[in-house]
Each structure stands twice: as C-alpha cells, then as structure tokens.
Write an enzyme that holds these catalytic residues in place. Structure first.
Site, PDB file in Angstrom:
ATOM      1  N   HIS A 106       0.844  -1.296  -0.360  1.00 54.65           N
ATOM      2  CA  HIS A 106      -0.100   0.155  -0.002  1.00 54.65           C
ATOM      3  C   HIS A 106       0.738   1.304   0.019  1.00 54.65           C
ATOM      4  CE1 HIS A 106      -4.159  -1.518   1.082  1.00 54.65           C
ATOM      5  NE2 HIS A 106      -3.421  -2.730   0.848  1.00 54.65           N
ATOM      6  N   ASP A 148       8.151   5.246  -0.205  1.00 52.60           N
ATOM      7  CA  ASP A 148       8.693   6.277   0.565  1.00 52.60           C
ATOM      8  C   ASP A 148       8.179   6.653   1.865  1.00 52.60           C
ATOM      9  OD1 ASP A 148       6.142   7.276   0.077  1.00 52.60           O
ATOM     10  OD2 ASP A 148       6.678   9.090  -1.015  1.00 52.60           O
TER      11      ASP A 148
END
Length: 375
Positions: free
Chosen positions: A68, A89
């Site tokens: 996700h 990130d």
C-alpha cells in the site's frame, strides 16, 4: 518458462548482490556495509517486541503495508502535472491522518501505529526503509517464506500520495492490471507472484461482522495453498453475503474465533483470467518457484519511486527464514472434483487430500500460541 517477465529484473538483482560481506559491526555481526550495522538492533527489536518471533497478525499487516505504501505512485499522473505519490517512501507513516483514511487503506492504520514508535527508538531509519525492512524481517517467521532483499536509504516522503492509486478487490481486472503497470511496471504474471502474499493474509474489513478472516487454510505458513484453494468451487460465505469485493468461499465454516476462509473477488478473477490462469496454476505445489518469484517482485515493489543507485544493499541483515513444512494438499473433504480449472495448457498437479470427514476448521492462532487475543 511460465514467468518470462521476471527476466527484466536481472540487472536489479545483479546490483543487489554486487557487494561482498566485508564489515564487522560493533556487536560482532558481519555485513556488507557499515551503514547496515544499526539494522541488527532494529531487527531484534522488531522480532521480539512486534512480531513475538511468530508469523503473527503484525507480520501479515506489515507485509500489506509494503504494498500500500509503494504502489501509490503514478508516472501517468506525474506526466499530467498532478500529485502522483512517491512510491516506497513511507508516506503512509509520515502522513498518518491522510493516506490511512483512504477507503482502499482500511485497517492500514494498525500497522502504521505499530511501526511508528520504532522511528524514535531507532532514529537512523527512515519511514520508507522501516516499512520495507519490517516486512522482510517479519515474514521470515512464516515457514516457507523467501529471504527478501533489503536496500537501505529511502528518503522520507515529502507529500502524501493521492487517493485512488491502490487497487481494490472489486475493481475490474483491466483496471487492476493497468494500475499495476502504471504504478510499478508490473505485468499480469508479476501481479500473480505478488499475490503469494495472500497466503498469510487476513481481512478485517471486507466483511465487518468477522475479524482476522484468512484467505487460505494455512494463514501462518507461506505456502502455495492460496493458489490451490482460490481454484476450488465456492460454497458459502464465512460471515454475511453481499459484501463488496467478496465471492463464495470453498471453506466458509468456522467455529468461534476460528472463522472460515474468505475469497476476494480479484483473486477469483485473476486465477481464472486467460492472461494469468496458467501462471496461477503453475505455482500450486511449486514452493521454490513461488517463493523465488515472490522475492523478485517484492524487490521490484520495494524500490518503486527510488533511485536504486543511491541505495545500500543490506540484504544480509535479514534473518534466514524458517523452512517450508509441507506441500500443497486438498483440504479435508475436497478433491480434484472441486477444482474449477481455468488453465488447460498444463496438467493439474496430483495432490493428496488432508484426512478428515468434515470441512477444515482454520485456526485463529499461530502454532504454539493457543491464546492470541491480540491477533
């Protein structure tokens, strides 16, 4: 060769394995790079205090978070000058009041909340690195899982990803495959390999009336049962019917907290689609092939949006996984007669049936933990 599309990953894999072990850390461990040394303490902290050294619910949830966080990335949106996400990130953790609230991320706040304290107790780690590292460490407690690669050095996210970039189980396959191509250049066969993760996955939100609902009968073992059981005829629902993204399950019967098996609409469709049916079937009882394919696509997933040349290979910090315990078998009462075979180019594997005169009851707790209220 069923999985030709993974050939494109050869150069990335070669980069990852380029550096030999050469550094002795202050704790006496050996690794390829001094920057990897702090990860040993983080590894032990995660194993002991989050995963409890078992294939726990926190392992399942951490693995879900890797996907996700990473797949919320869109070069197509970036080309239009729109917010497009940063890939792997850590934006799910950096912006916990935004992305976890998207519909596709229901329940993801559990893993976000569980991992966030490790950022302060191990200040050298970034959110993006923590997400990928935690999952790579955690699944080693699930027998049969591969030893995933881990690259260190992802910068922290500077903006949240926009909504709408996470595929959902009710989405049409063309939409799912297009999103996976845009987000990570994943081919349909590579999507199948990523779905090996569902062998240890459970759902809390597709059917809100039941919790920790497994997708196969061995949710604490990283095996090929998911590829077999998704092809079995559906006969009922483990909870209520009519839930978005859910179709009939082959093993719906439960007993108390040991709830029955759930089948996602997207898994059902991918297992039967002409683009993916033979890849799906080919993984049944092929533990080594499935495990290696998953390792390769997870490496690809883990660096979405990143400059790989700036990352450091710390794969040798990942523990050696527990070995697989057994091959695929038909659950009790199921046989080849229950298979809805969609690939006719390959013979269906010959499998034994587990003993028992009644439908398999899937345990709620990992082996050795009879009480697991937190799971």
């Amino acid at each position: 060769m069923v999985f030709k599309s993974l050939v494109a990953l050869v150069s990335l894999v070669a980069f990852v394995h380029a550096a030999p072990a050469a550094v002795t850390c202050p704790g006496g461990q050996t690794t390829a790079h001094a920057a990897c040394c702090p990860l040993f303490a983080l590894r032990e902290d995660l194993l002991a205090n989050l995963f409890e050294n078992v294939c726990s619910e926190d392992v399942h949830e951490s693995l879900r978070l890797t996907f996700h966080d990473a797949i919320a990335f869109s070069p197509a949106l970036a080309a239009q000058g729109k917010p497009s996400g940063g890939g792997a990130d850590g934006s799910q953790i950096i912006f916990p009041d935004i992305e976890p609230n998207f519909h596709a991320n229901l329940g993801i706040s559990d893993s976000v909340d569980a991992l966030t304290p490790f950022l302060s107790s191990h200040p050298g780690i970034t959110a993006g690195d923590l997400i990928q590292f935690a999952a790579a460490v955690g699944i080693t407690r699930c027998p049969g899982a591969p030893r995933l690669n881990f690259l260190l050095g992802r910068p922290n996210a500077t903006a949240p990803a926009p909504d709408g970039l996470i595929p959902e189980p009710q989405d049409p396959l063309d939409m799912i495959f297009a999103r996976m191509e845009d987000g990570g250049k994943f081919s349909p066969p590579e999507v199948v390999a990523l779905l090996a993760s569902h062998t240890i996955a459970r759902s809390d939100h597709v059917d809100p009336t039941i919790q920790a609902v497994p997708f196969d009968s061995t949710p604490f073992t990283f095996d090929t049962q998911i590829f077999l059981e998704v092809l079995l005829k559906g006969v009922g629902f483990p909870g209520t019917s009519g839930n978005q993204g859910e179709v009939l399950s082959p093993l719906p019967i439960g007993s108390g907290e040991n709830v029955g098996e759930m089948r996602l609409q997207s898994d059902f469709a991918i297992a039967r689609d002409s683009r993916t049916a033979c890849v799906w079937q080919a993984f049944i009882n092929q533990q080594a092939a499935m495990s290696e394919a998953f390792k390769l696509v997870m490496l690809k997933l883990s660096v979405i949006g990143q400059d790989v040349s700036k990352l450091i290979d710390c794969s040798d910090v990942i523990p050696t996984p527990l070995p697989a315990t057994k091959g695929a078998t038909f659950p009790a009462t199921k046989t080849i007669a229950d298979v809805e075979q969609a690939c006719h180019a390959l013979p269906f594997p010959k499998l034994a049936t587990d003993p028992g005169a009644t439908e398999t009851i899937i345990p709620h707790c990992p082996p050795g933990l009879p009480n697991c209220d937190d799971f």
